[in-house]
Write a protein that holds these residues in place. Structure first.
Motif, PDB file in Angstrom:
ATOM      1  N   THR A  79      37.201  37.643  47.842  1.00  0.00           N
ATOM      2  CA  THR A  79      38.384  38.043  48.326  1.00  0.00           C
ATOM      3  C   THR A  79      39.530  36.862  47.836  1.00  0.00           C
ATOM      4  OG1 THR A  79      37.583  39.425  49.708  1.00  0.00           O
ATOM      5  CG2 THR A  79      39.939  38.783  49.922  1.00  0.00           C
ATOM      6  N   ASN A 108      49.673  31.403  35.769  1.00  0.00           N
ATOM      7  CA  ASN A 108      49.559  32.839  35.060  1.00  0.00           C
ATOM      8  C   ASN A 108      48.060  32.925  34.216  1.00  0.00           C
ATOM      9  OD1 ASN A 108      52.005  33.714  35.540  1.00  0.00           O
ATOM     10  ND2 ASN A 108      52.843  32.721  33.783  1.00  0.00           N
ATOM     11  N   LYS A 111      45.521  33.485  37.151  1.00  0.00           N
ATOM     12  CA  LYS A 111      45.835  35.098  37.531  1.00  0.00           C
ATOM     13  C   LYS A 111      45.179  35.783  36.636  1.00  0.00           C
ATOM     14  CE  LYS A 111      49.090  38.226  39.386  1.00  0.00           C
ATOM     15  NZ  LYS A 111      50.266  38.636  39.388  1.00  0.00           N
ATOM     16  N   GLU A 112      45.462  35.723  35.199  1.00  0.00           N
ATOM     17  CA  GLU A 112      44.951  36.548  34.395  1.00  0.00           C
ATOM     18  C   GLU A 112      43.365  36.603  34.151  1.00  0.00           C
ATOM     19  OE1 GLU A 112      45.092  37.191  29.461  1.00  0.00           O
ATOM     20  OE2 GLU A 112      46.338  36.059  30.233  1.00  0.00           O
ATOM     21  N   LEU A 114      41.262  35.685  36.536  1.00  0.00           N
ATOM     22  CA  LEU A 114      40.607  36.518  37.811  1.00  0.00           C
ATOM     23  C   LEU A 114      40.758  37.759  37.694  1.00  0.00           C
ATOM     24  CD1 LEU A 114      42.103  34.111  40.581  1.00  0.00           C
ATOM     25  CD2 LEU A 114      39.697  34.358  39.900  1.00  0.00           C
ATOM     26  N   GLU A 115      41.961  38.383  37.003  1.00  0.00           N
ATOM     27  CA  GLU A 115      42.184  39.829  37.373  1.00  0.00           C
ATOM     28  C   GLU A 115      41.496  40.714  36.024  1.00  0.00           C
ATOM     29  OE1 GLU A 115      46.335  40.132  39.199  1.00  0.00           O
ATOM     30  OE2 GLU A 115      46.432  40.146  37.061  1.00  0.00           O
ATOM     31  N   VAL A 116      41.233  39.829  34.987  1.00  0.00           N
ATOM     32  CA  VAL A 116      40.520  40.512  34.044  1.00  0.00           C
ATOM     33  C   VAL A 116      39.012  40.009  33.544  1.00  0.00           C
ATOM     34  CG1 VAL A 116      40.364  40.609  31.189  1.00  0.00           C
ATOM     35  CG2 VAL A 116      42.811  40.513  32.256  1.00  0.00           C
ATOM     36  N   LYS A 119      37.266  40.749  37.086  1.00  0.00           N
ATOM     37  CA  LYS A 119      37.694  42.007  37.918  1.00  0.00           C
ATOM     38  C   LYS A 119      36.584  42.686  38.664  1.00  0.00           C
ATOM     39  CE  LYS A 119      37.445  45.020  33.756  1.00  0.00           C
ATOM     40  NZ  LYS A 119      38.152  45.395  32.645  1.00  0.00           N
ATOM     41  N   MET A 124      42.104  40.921  44.646  1.00  0.00           N
ATOM     42  CA  MET A 124      43.228  40.328  44.768  1.00  0.00           C
ATOM     43  C   MET A 124      43.742  40.698  46.118  1.00  0.00           C
ATOM     44  SD  MET A 124      42.968  37.785  42.340  1.00  0.00           S
ATOM     45  CE  MET A 124      44.720  37.274  42.303  1.00  0.00           C
ATOM     46  N   LYS A 126      47.584  40.223  48.250  1.00  0.00           N
ATOM     47  CA  LYS A 126      48.815  39.820  48.299  1.00  0.00           C
ATOM     48  C   LYS A 126      49.081  38.707  49.380  1.00  0.00           C
ATOM     49  CE  LYS A 126      49.941  42.621  44.983  1.00  0.00           C
ATOM     50  NZ  LYS A 126      50.305  42.536  43.705  1.00  0.00           N
TER      51      LYS A 126
END
Length: 126
Positions: A79, A108, A111-112, A114-116, A119, A124, A126
């Motif tokens: 998390t 950026n 973040k990318e 981690l998200e891609v 995933k 993620m 807020k």
């Protein structure tokens, strides 16, 4: 806060992807003796995904800090709460808070990745 990040390294290569947060710059190591490097009190967080070699294998996830070392099971999640000033992560009962001072591009890129790339294992917040 566990430590302030002085250097963020992201490498996404053929065999896997690695993110390293460190409280010191690796270039500083060139001025240290072997004993100083081996007995360093340096704080770090390493998050790693090893890509499968064929269609019958799974990706492996590893998270390691200066305080713990964990191979994530197939169901384990990380998390993450990411802001301009902080990176907070919890996994398998461990938690870590890292202070950040990143450029917009570094933030950026992190973040990318981690998200891609991560995933399947990163939630993620807020």
């Amino acid at each position: 806060m566990n430590f302030q990040c002085e250097e963020l390294t992201i490498s996404d290569e053929e065999l896997g992807c690695t993110i390293i947060f460190s409280d010191s710059k690796s270039a500083d190591d060139q001025f240290k003796t072997i004993d100083e490097i081996m007995n360093s009190q340096r704080k770090y967080l390493l998050i790693q995904k090893t890509y499968p070699e064929d269609d019958f294998e799974y990706s492996y996830y590893h998270i390691e800090s200066s305080e713990s070392d964990t191979e994530l099971d197939l169901e384990d999640k990380m998390t993450v709460r990411l802001s301009r000033d902080n990176f907070e992560i919890s996994w398998s009962g461990d938690k870590l808070k890292i202070g950040l001072d990143l450029t917009n591009k570094e933030l950026n890129d992190l973040k990318e990745i981690l998200e891609v790339v991560f995933k399947e294992r990163v939630i993620m917040e807020k």
